[in-house]
Design an enzyme around this catalytic site. Structure first.
Site, PDB file in Angstrom:
ATOM      1  N   CYS A  20     -16.298  -8.902   5.532  1.00  0.00           N
ATOM      2  CA  CYS A  20     -16.252  -9.251   6.952  1.00  0.00           C
ATOM      3  C   CYS A  20     -16.608  -8.006   7.754  1.00  0.00           C
ATOM      4  O   CYS A  20     -16.759  -6.919   7.188  1.00  0.00           O
ATOM      5  CB  CYS A  20     -14.871  -9.800   7.331  1.00  0.00           C
ATOM      6  SG  CYS A  20     -13.668  -8.532   7.744  1.00  0.00           S
ATOM      7  N   LYS A  26      -3.896   0.976  14.852  1.00  0.00           N
ATOM      8  CA  LYS A  26      -3.876   1.899  13.713  1.00  0.00           C
ATOM      9  C   LYS A  26      -4.564   3.217  14.063  1.00  0.00           C
ATOM     10  O   LYS A  26      -5.411   3.265  14.984  1.00  0.00           O
ATOM     11  CB  LYS A  26      -4.569   1.260  12.519  1.00  0.00           C
ATOM     12  CG  LYS A  26      -5.977   0.782  12.809  1.00  0.00           C
ATOM     13  CD  LYS A  26      -6.712   0.255  11.579  1.00  0.00           C
ATOM     14  CE  LYS A  26      -6.206  -1.053  11.064  1.00  0.00           C
ATOM     15  NZ  LYS A  26      -7.126  -1.724  10.123  1.00  0.00           N
ATOM     16  N   LYS A  54      -6.248   6.866  12.138  1.00  0.00           N
ATOM     17  CA  LYS A  54      -6.639   7.405  10.828  1.00  0.00           C
ATOM     18  C   LYS A  54      -7.130   8.841  10.915  1.00  0.00           C
ATOM     19  O   LYS A  54      -7.911   9.175  11.801  1.00  0.00           O
ATOM     20  CB  LYS A  54      -7.739   6.525  10.243  1.00  0.00           C
ATOM     21  CG  LYS A  54      -7.270   5.096  10.028  1.00  0.00           C
ATOM     22  CD  LYS A  54      -8.320   4.244   9.383  1.00  0.00           C
ATOM     23  CE  LYS A  54      -7.754   2.891   9.003  1.00  0.00           C
ATOM     24  NZ  LYS A  54      -8.785   2.008   8.434  1.00  0.00           N
ATOM     25  N   CYS A  92      -7.722 -10.992   0.658  1.00  0.00           N
ATOM     26  CA  CYS A  92      -7.817 -10.616   2.061  1.00  0.00           C
ATOM     27  C   CYS A  92      -7.923 -11.844   2.965  1.00  0.00           C
ATOM     28  O   CYS A  92      -8.849 -12.652   2.824  1.00  0.00           O
ATOM     29  CB  CYS A  92      -9.022  -9.698   2.289  1.00  0.00           C
ATOM     30  SG  CYS A  92      -9.138  -9.256   4.024  1.00  0.00           S
ATOM     31  N   CYS A 143     -15.271  -3.552  -0.473  1.00  0.00           N
ATOM     32  CA  CYS A 143     -13.873  -3.751  -0.089  1.00  0.00           C
ATOM     33  C   CYS A 143     -13.258  -4.833  -0.974  1.00  0.00           C
ATOM     34  O   CYS A 143     -13.960  -5.537  -1.699  1.00  0.00           O
ATOM     35  CB  CYS A 143     -13.788  -4.180   1.372  1.00  0.00           C
ATOM     36  SG  CYS A 143     -14.333  -5.880   1.632  1.00  0.00           S
ATOM     37  N   CYS A 161     -14.017  -2.190   5.922  1.00  0.00           N
ATOM     38  CA  CYS A 161     -13.076  -1.432   5.082  1.00  0.00           C
ATOM     39  C   CYS A 161     -13.756  -0.546   4.040  1.00  0.00           C
ATOM     40  O   CYS A 161     -13.140   0.393   3.545  1.00  0.00           O
ATOM     41  CB  CYS A 161     -12.098  -2.381   4.415  1.00  0.00           C
ATOM     42  SG  CYS A 161     -11.085  -3.271   5.600  1.00  0.00           S
ATOM     43  N   ARG A 174       0.863  -1.191   0.000  1.00  0.00           N
ATOM     44  CA  ARG A 174       0.000   0.000   0.000  1.00  0.00           C
ATOM     45  C   ARG A 174       0.901   1.243   0.000  1.00  0.00           C
ATOM     46  O   ARG A 174       1.830   1.318   0.798  1.00  0.00           O
ATOM     47  CB  ARG A 174      -0.875  -0.030   1.251  1.00  0.00           C
ATOM     48  CG  ARG A 174      -1.975   0.984   1.262  1.00  0.00           C
ATOM     49  CD  ARG A 174      -2.800   0.836   2.541  1.00  0.00           C
ATOM     50  NE  ARG A 174      -3.643  -0.351   2.557  1.00  0.00           N
ATOM     51  CZ  ARG A 174      -4.221  -0.818   3.672  1.00  0.00           C
ATOM     52  NH1 ARG A 174      -4.045  -0.221   4.833  1.00  0.00           N
ATOM     53  NH2 ARG A 174      -4.986  -1.886   3.622  1.00  0.00           N
ATOM     54  N   ARG A 220      -2.009   6.519   9.582  1.00  0.00           N
ATOM     55  CA  ARG A 220      -2.028   6.011   8.193  1.00  0.00           C
ATOM     56  C   ARG A 220      -2.158   7.168   7.199  1.00  0.00           C
ATOM     57  O   ARG A 220      -2.111   8.336   7.559  1.00  0.00           O
ATOM     58  CB  ARG A 220      -3.223   5.065   8.024  1.00  0.00           C
ATOM     59  CG  ARG A 220      -3.315   3.942   9.058  1.00  0.00           C
ATOM     60  CD  ARG A 220      -2.307   2.869   8.720  1.00  0.00           C
ATOM     61  NE  ARG A 220      -2.460   1.675   9.534  1.00  0.00           N
ATOM     62  CZ  ARG A 220      -3.227   0.625   9.232  1.00  0.00           C
ATOM     63  NH1 ARG A 220      -4.000   0.629   8.171  1.00  0.00           N
ATOM     64  NH2 ARG A 220      -3.229  -0.447  10.008  1.00  0.00           N
TER      65      ARG A 220
END
Ligand code: SRM
Ligand code: SF4
Length: 572
Positions: A474, A207, A209, A435, A429, A478, A74, A143
């Site tokens: 899931c 994480k 954001k 994934c 996503c 995302c 990424r 991120r």
């Protein structure tokens, strides 16, 4: 807190020597396509995930073969800005080392899939050659900083992209590990002891954001971010300062009620010059108070809910040069993209192009990647990836606009955005096959479901009306499904939980309508709801608001907050 209570990833970070671990040795090991379990955690901080091709996992197991390991890379790119040169490099890498596709993500970044271990260094050196990197694109750090493209507002855009870039640089890890492992090959010699001035040696609990938005467009979905800045523009058209929002997040786990999506709270206003100190100290409060014992409870949203919003705000203000000012009024009216050509204040042209699933790929009947490569070769402006996985071709002169139109005509690309309202407002996503957490299809299935729902919408006479539809494989969220008017969240193979009632501007969570629905049951389930919307809605009423007003979704009960929220000062 005693160390034995810390989550195992905390231990991996501590002993990693500022994110080095044994990555160098792991890359050199040719006996496997994988790296060690500990290094799999560390490589995220360098912008990569170890994955395997899940379509062939069972077959390889039958043949007693190692999984088909590969890596996803990424790229960090604040505000999703890419020069034509960078685009061409990414496009070339997709062929040289990747799976022939470029993925535009829901956080305005490029992803390459299918990189094998022995090509990782080459790939990173190639992106470095066009001034791109993947530092902190993943991992327990800040991120990619998002900001909305606003191509038509050139002055404001220049300010917010500058500010997003400044936040991104300010919160970058200081470790030299990335350069050492991927670029130099040697330890960078320095007499100073390495340290991380903002993060410390264990970085963040999880994480983090950040997004920056200019109302009325909420296309970066500020309510889903740990920290957001909402630009307040004065009468002269200058960004005066920002409202500050904290505590948004989507991820949850099926069956674990201690996990939930949460919309951010708007806690105050700061003048523009206090942007970096505010970003830094929201991060340091989370660094010090976030839960390091349980990674499912470690995001900022849980820190706020555990300690209380007032506590968090007081702690933050004690670290700032002064208190937050009262929230300024703002208004969001949508979280989608505006398709087609648009002329900016400065006379330049901008084209927002719909990219289904954010996947730039050549298919037998649609040579999208080839067309965009030809555009990149003549473009006199730049590309901007949107948070809805679309692409803005920006800053185009009149002359080049004509050439771009000819390219899209030649390849029959729908530049005007004439697809149906449902398709243009849909997000999925990545999910299968790359994934590792996917329970059901998303990117590969949503286009087919939209075909079915388009028929329903057309029969109901709804025409081009947009209803935001988002699907994830899931519950991690995302594609931010819990903010959609219709959300589908993977439960198992071909099975989804169906959510209804998110706000059309992304300001309100939806809630569960039916659990564990099979793919074939979705159309019959939603057909009556869509028909009722077509015949009973008030003028201008969005689908999300309608399902609440009409009682299709109960206004109380377990699950997410569900009051009708005005986009004006939604959480003030
Ligand atoms: Fe995500 C994990 C893909 C945006 C919440 N996400 C993953 C991983 C890396 C799976 C993994 O951990 O092994 C996925 C890789 C799939 C693949 O093969 O590429 C993945 N996430 C994506 C992308 C590519 C989806 C897309 O189709 O565009 C997005 C990349 C964004 C970027 O460029 O940085 C992406 N992920 C998001 C968002 C949306 C956002 O940030 O606006 C969210 C919800 C917001 C949030 O963070 O709360 C999101 N991803 C997660 C979570 C749940 C986090 C949580 O707090 O519970 C995970 C799992 C985890 O972290 O444990 C996850
Ligand atoms: Fe994978 Fe789940 Fe994220 Fe989809 S929502 S990309 S399935 S982690």
């Amino acid at each position: 807190m005693s160390n034995d209570k810390l989550s195992p990833v905390e231990g991996i970070k501590i002993k990693s020597n500022f994110l080095r671990g044994t990555l160098k040795e792991g890359l050199a090991d040719q006996s496997t396509g994988a790296i060690s379990a500990d290094d799999q955690q560390l490589i995220k901080f360098h912008g990569m995930y170890q994955q395997d091709d899940r379509d062939i996992r069972a077959e390889r197991r039958r043949h007693k073969l190692e999984k088909a390991f590969s890596f996803m890379l990424r790229v960090r790119m604040p505000g999703g800005v890419s020069t034509p040169e960078q685009w061409l490099k990414m496009d070339q890498l997709a062929d040289d080392y990747g799976n022939g596709t470029l993925k535009l993500t829901t956080r305005q970044a490029f992803q390459l899939h299918g990189l094998i271990k022995s090509n990782l260094r080459n790939t990173i050196q190639a992106i470095d050659s066009v001034a791109l990197d993947s530092i902190a694109a993943c991992g327990d750090v800040n991120r990619n900083v998002m900001c909305n493209p606003n191509p038509h507002l050139s002055g404001v855009y220049a300010t917010i992209i500058e500010d997003s870039d400044a936040i991104s640089r300010h919160l970058m890890p200081h470790s030299g590990a990335y350069h050492e492992i991927w670029l130099e090959g040697e330890k960078v010699q320095t007499s100073e002891k390495e340290h991380e001035p903002i993060y410390g040696e264990t970085y963040l609990p999880r994480k983090f954001k950040i997004a920056v938005a200019v109302p009325p467009s909420n296309d970066v979905d500020i309510y889903a971010n740990d920290l957001s800045f909402i630009a307040i523009v004065d009468e002269a058209g200058e960004v005066e300062g920002y409202n500050v929002a904290i505590g948004g997040g989507m991820g949850m786990t099926h069956g674990n009620e201690a996990t939930y999506p949460r919309v951010a709270d708007v806690i105050g206003y700061i003048p523009r010059e206090r942007l970096l100190e505010t970003a830094e100290h929201v991060v340091t409060v989370q660094r010090d108070y976030g839960d390091r014992t349980d990674r499912k409870h470690a995001r900022l949203k849980y820190t706020i809910d555990t300690h209380g919003l007032d506590f968090f705000k007081k702690e933050l203000e004690s670290r700032l040069s002064g208190p937050l000012e009262p929230v300024r009024e703002f208004h969001f009216d949508n979280n989608g993209d505006r398709y087609g050509w648009e002329q900016g204040e400065d006379g330049k042209w901008h084209l927002c192009l719909f990219i289904e699933g954010g996947r730039v790929v050549d298919r037998p009947l649609l040579k999208l990647r080839t067309a965009l490569r030809e555009v990149a070769k003549i473009l006199d402006g730049d590309f901007r990836l949107t948070a809805n996985q679309n692409l803005v071709i920006a800053q185009v002169s009149e002359e080049v606009k004509g050439k771009i139109d000819s390219i899209f005509e030649k390849y029959q690309i729908d530049a005007a955005g004439t697809k149906t309202g449902l398709r243009l407002s849909a997000l999925a996503c990545v999910s299968l096959p790359t994934c590792g957490l996917a329970l059901a299809e998303a990117e590969r299935y949503l286009p087919k479901l939209i075909d079915e729902l388009d028929e329903v919408v057309e029969n109901a006479g709804l025409g081009q009306d947009s209803i935001t539809i988002r699907m994830t494989g899931c519950p991690n969220g995302c594609a931010r499904p819990y903010l959609a008017e219709i959300g589908f969240v993977g439960k198992g193979p071909e099975r989804y939980n169906v959510y209804l009632g998110g706000g059309h501007a992304g300001q309100r969570l939806n809630r569960i309508y039916r659990e564990d629905v099979s793919a074939s049951e979705i159309r019959p389930l939603l057909e009556p709801v869509i028909k009722r919307y077509a015949s009973e809605r008030d003028s201008g009423e969005s689908f999300g608001d309608f399902v609440i007003r009409s009682g299709i979704i109960e206004a109380s009960g377990p699950g997410s907050e569900f009051q009708k929220v005005s986009p004006v000062l939604a959480n003030a």
